[in-house]
Design an enzyme around this catalytic site. Sequence first.
Site, short mmCIF file in Angstrom:
data_model
loop_
_atom_site.label_atom_id
_atom_site.label_comp_id
_atom_site.label_asym_id
_atom_site.label_seq_id
_atom_site.Cartn_x
_atom_site.Cartn_y
_atom_site.Cartn_z
N SER A 1 0.82 -1.20 0.00
CA SER A 1 0.00 0.00 0.00
C SER A 1 0.86 1.26 0.00
CB SER A 1 -0.94 -0.07 1.20
OG SER A 1 -2.10 0.62 0.90
N HIS B 1 -7.66 -5.70 0.49
CA HIS B 1 -6.42 -4.96 0.63
C HIS B 1 -5.65 -5.51 1.84
CE1 HIS B 1 -4.09 -1.32 -0.04
NE2 HIS B 1 -4.14 -1.04 1.25
C1 GCU Z 1 -5.29 4.80 1.76
C2 GCU Z 1 -4.71 5.53 0.59
C3 GCU Z 1 -3.94 4.60 -0.33
C4 GCU Z 1 -2.94 3.81 0.49
C5 GCU Z 1 -3.64 3.11 1.60
C6 GCU Z 1 -2.72 2.34 2.55
O1 GCU Z 1 -6.29 3.97 1.29
O2 GCU Z 1 -5.76 6.17 -0.08
O3 GCU Z 1 -3.27 5.34 -1.33
O4 GCU Z 1 -2.25 2.93 -0.36
O5 GCU Z 1 -4.31 4.06 2.40
O6 GCU Z 1 -1.57 2.68 2.72
O7 GCU Z 1 -3.24 1.40 3.18
#
Ligand code: GCU
Length: 655
Positions: A495, A636
């Site tokens: 992420s 995710h």
């Molecule tokens: C949020 C953000 C993403 C990122 C994510 C994370 O959702 O919008 O860009 O990748 O956090 O780090 O879990």
Amino acid sequence: MSLITIIGRGHSGTRAISNTLAASGVYMGEPLNGSWDLVPPQDMYDACKVFAKYVDWQGGLSWDWQRAFAAEPPPEFVRLLKSYLKSVLASNAEHKGWKIPETTLCFPWIHKLFPEAKYIFWIRNPRDCIIGNHVTDDMRRFGIDYPDTVDERERRAISWRYQYDLVKACAKPEQWIEVRMEDFVLKQDETLKRLETFLGFPLVKIPVKPEAVGRWLIDDQDTNTRTNYYDMFEPAMREYNYEMPAAPVSKTAAFTPNYEETKVPAYTLPELLRRNNGVGVQNKEQWPARRAEILDIIASQQFGRMPTKQLPCRFTVVEEGEAFTGKARRQQLRVFFSDAPLPAMDLLVYSPKNASGPVPAFLGLNFHGNHTVAADPDIILANGWYRNNADYGVSDNKANAASRGKATETWSAEYLVEQGFALATAYCGSIDPDIDDGFHNGVHPLFQAPGWTGRADDEWGTIGAWAWGLSRGLDAIEKLCPAIDAKRVAVIGHSRLGKTALWAGANDPRFAMIVSVQAGCGGGALARRRFGETIWRITTAFPHWFCLNYNRYQDAEATMPFDQHMLVALAAPRPLYISSAADDLWADPKGEFLALKNAEPAYALFGKNGLGQDVLPPLNTPIGDSIGYHLRPGKHAVTRYDWEAYVAFAKKHLG
Ligand code: GCU
């Protein structure tokens, strides 16, 4: 005799009223905790779960309680509630009552069971209610579904809104009073009089703190909305006369991501293999010059330039031992970024104990602290700032032993060791806390010239600092980890930390392989697709991650001199792996696949094969040669399945 119930969401300041009642001779049950909540709470929690079975979530911020309103509280609920309230119900006190914030979650049935009780509904400005974490933040724990979000403040806001809507939808008890916490604090005499009239007996005046009002004004941890405001607060804020924000501050909450392929705009990507002067790149000898141009474009336009100043970093071994029933050696290294004790980063290293020589390794930053990476009691709880997170038991911005081992699958350390790999990991916040603090924390100040007043447009941000920190982690490995072959270290991240892994790999050619997991916008996903998160959304929600120039491309992706295929191509010719998750549309799986696809020409210069196909592979089907990719079902997260794919890829390339 009167029976009093206090209703109010966690962090509404309900302790002020239960303290007042207790001080005024009302029996509030026993035992009470420091918030004058009747404890233990488990039966009340379980009762809330029974109630939740009668709640139908209709998607978004809409819940239907008709079944709950129509039903008589089932025997199980009655039993649990009576068990929770046994001390109160058994008491002969003239005035008795109870308080625990979770009551709000099953208020309609409490009302049915105690129709004669006097109800005090305690209200506080929601912007103040969502600063700290509370057990009801994640309502799934109580069986209530709600829209998924990774933003913990938004999750609290949703819980707030749910409780507000539920109380509003339910018929009011006959004896009902609504009190604003702010009035109790700022106009205590007047408010006590109202309460006395309602209750029919005198109340004691307890000390109150005016600074409890408007805490959001000085709260600096709200990285998403900056003012702790969400549009979902509006009806309640208007109803209870809280001042509405003047400007449309809740910009991010208003954002609607596009998840439809048909709405992806037509786009043309900047050419990977064309020099800024228009000349095409034909062979691998010409790649370094083009690569330098791309690195410069992305540094100046997205992440900010890496500092050139060398810091007098110091590296020490803090602890060594064994883990995983003797399968692993554990080393804990500390990297001091300056002569001072802080900032400093602890690098946790597990390596196979019985390896015949130095092994390849994965190096990555973690979100919640090294102690979350494995259930290993010897992992040092680091100092520094931690984001509050109910799931990890962190409520005071400090590392908490309660979160030991919580990210075990995310890191799969034991599995890696079994497969002959080492794992090295450090907490990202020890390099730079993930808050928009004006760059006064973490390593940034170590690079700021005297008199620095703010960032230049191309000055680095938090992701830049994290990537820089990963290189210091590799320095530490080179210096202090004979168990690891420093020439075979893959950098990895998930992420925001997956964006970081790509940027670290781009800047530091020592990383032998790069793995980026669901990094999405600003990471592996093509910006021009505007699918899921966009540059506008990410720079509005997380302005500190990037340099200021990146804001230029908010809703103007077509004008970018680069796109993410160029970022990922900076890995070439080193092995590169990206993986996506099918439910993680926010990170645009197809956009990640396409970025890799469009990075293939850089690998072709070296005679290396890329993905080997032009369309997204089916689920759970890793593809590719020097560029690897898979799409797995689910959310995710980094799962064991993901690790198995990275390990297979790493075995092929790092041996
Ligand atoms: C949020 C953000 C993403 C990122 C994510 C994370 O959702 O919008 O860009 O990748 O956090 O780090 O879990």
